[in-house]
Design an enzyme around this catalytic site. Structure first.
Site, PDB file in Angstrom:
ATOM      1  N   ASP A 186       0.865  -1.181   0.000  1.00 17.46           N
ATOM      2  CA  ASP A 186       0.000   0.000   0.000  1.00 17.46           C
ATOM      3  C   ASP A 186       0.906   1.237   0.000  1.00 17.46           C
ATOM      4  O   ASP A 186       1.740   1.400   0.898  1.00 17.46           O
ATOM      5  CB  ASP A 186      -0.849  -0.053   1.277  1.00 17.46           C
ATOM      6  N   ILE A 187       0.730   2.092  -0.964  1.00 25.41           N
ATOM      7  CA  ILE A 187       1.594   3.271  -1.117  1.00 25.41           C
ATOM      8  C   ILE A 187       1.549   4.173   0.128  1.00 25.41           C
ATOM      9  O   ILE A 187       2.548   4.819   0.461  1.00 25.41           O
ATOM     10  CB  ILE A 187       1.207   4.065  -2.390  1.00 25.41           C
ATOM     11  N   ASN A 191      -5.147  13.638 -10.325  1.00 30.49           N
ATOM     12  CA  ASN A 191      -5.771  14.137 -11.561  1.00 30.49           C
ATOM     13  C   ASN A 191      -5.436  15.621 -11.708  1.00 30.49           C
ATOM     14  O   ASN A 191      -4.883  16.222 -10.786  1.00 30.49           O
ATOM     15  CB  ASN A 191      -7.284  13.871 -11.557  1.00 30.49           C
ATOM     16  N   VAL A 236      -5.468   5.532  -5.532  1.00 26.16           N
ATOM     17  CA  VAL A 236      -4.291   5.988  -4.786  1.00 26.16           C
ATOM     18  C   VAL A 236      -4.535   7.383  -4.196  1.00 26.16           C
ATOM     19  O   VAL A 236      -4.194   7.654  -3.038  1.00 26.16           O
ATOM     20  CB  VAL A 236      -3.063   6.020  -5.724  1.00 26.16           C
ATOM     21  N   ASP A 237      -5.109   8.251  -4.993  1.00 29.14           N
ATOM     22  CA  ASP A 237      -5.355   9.637  -4.574  1.00 29.14           C
ATOM     23  C   ASP A 237      -6.229   9.674  -3.310  1.00 29.14           C
ATOM     24  O   ASP A 237      -5.890  10.336  -2.311  1.00 29.14           O
ATOM     25  CB  ASP A 237      -6.071  10.347  -5.745  1.00 29.14           C
ATOM     26  N   SER A 268      -1.641   5.409 -13.736  1.00 30.86           N
ATOM     27  CA  SER A 268      -2.590   5.286 -14.872  1.00 30.86           C
ATOM     28  C   SER A 268      -3.235   3.906 -15.038  1.00 30.86           C
ATOM     29  O   SER A 268      -4.077   3.740 -15.923  1.00 30.86           O
ATOM     30  CB  SER A 268      -1.962   5.701 -16.220  1.00 30.86           C
ATOM     31  N   GLY A 270      -5.210   2.239 -13.020  1.00 26.57           N
ATOM     32  CA  GLY A 270      -6.483   2.032 -12.330  1.00 26.57           C
ATOM     33  C   GLY A 270      -7.602   2.684 -13.124  1.00 26.57           C
ATOM     34  O   GLY A 270      -7.924   2.261 -14.235  1.00 26.57           O
TER      35      GLY A 270
END
Ligand code: ADP
Length: 177
Positions: free
Chosen positions: A16-17, A30, A39-40, A123, A125
């Protein structure tokens, strides 16, 4: 799995980032920089409102570029926000824009004296980039950068789930044949 590239290390892990202990983690943002899913969403949830406030001040980011904020409540001191291309058919500059995301994020790290960076698979996802093609571009771009920039000590790809990890593992092995 990890490999030496020049003076540095390129590493792939499943995980997990938001949980990484690198100095910077990269967000798959975005163009609005005002938050989203994937992720965002995870980064803003784990990092707290401070990151979003800084993003608001920055005011957005074009596709293929990168911006930096602090890491809020994350273990990482910084978040580098980059905007990947939305995948259409591969004929709309998607490969060069995806490569640009990795390169510009690493340039930002170099400029800020950041030596360790963790990336998600940008990109692949919501933006629909085919994972195999994205993995080849991601790994090649990072390898090329590491070979020329000894100031970056470690780049970690954090793949979400076993299938994503296996795609990157295969691409990494192929790239060293
Ligand atoms: P994009 O809009 O650039 O496609 P997404 O966040 O939708 O970005 O997805 C990018 C990749 O990150 C996908 O492969 C997705 O499975 C993966 N992903 C989602 N959540 C996390 C997380 N917490 N840590 C690492 N990778 C994640």
């Amino acid at each position: 799995m990890e490999v030496k590239v020049g003076q540095g290390v390129l590493e792939i892990v499943e995980g997990d980032i938001t949980q990484q202990d690198t100095e910077a983690v990269v967000n798959a943002a975005n163009t609005s920089l005002l938050g989203g899913g994937g992720v965002d969403g995870a980064i803003h949830r784990a990092g707290g409102p401070q990151i979003l406030e800084e993003c608001r001040q920055i005011g957005g980011c074009p596709t293929g570029e990168a911006r930096i904020t602090t890491g809020g409540n994350l273990r990482a001191r910084y978040v580098i926000h980059t905007v990947g291309p939305v995948y259409r058919d591969g004929l709309h500059r998607e490969p060069e824009l995806l490569a640009s995301c990795y390169r510009e994020s690493l340039k930002m790290a170099s400029a800020k004296g950041i030596k360790t960076v963790a990336f998600p698979s940008i990109s692949t996802g919501a933006y629909g980039y085919p994972m195999e093609a994205a993995a080849r571009i991601a790994l090649k771009t990072v390898k090329d950068y590491l070979a020329e920039h000894p100031e970056i000590q470690r780049v970690r790809f954090v793949l979400f789930g076993r299938p994503a990890y296996e795609v990157y593992e295969k691409a990494l092995k192929e790239s060293f044949k």
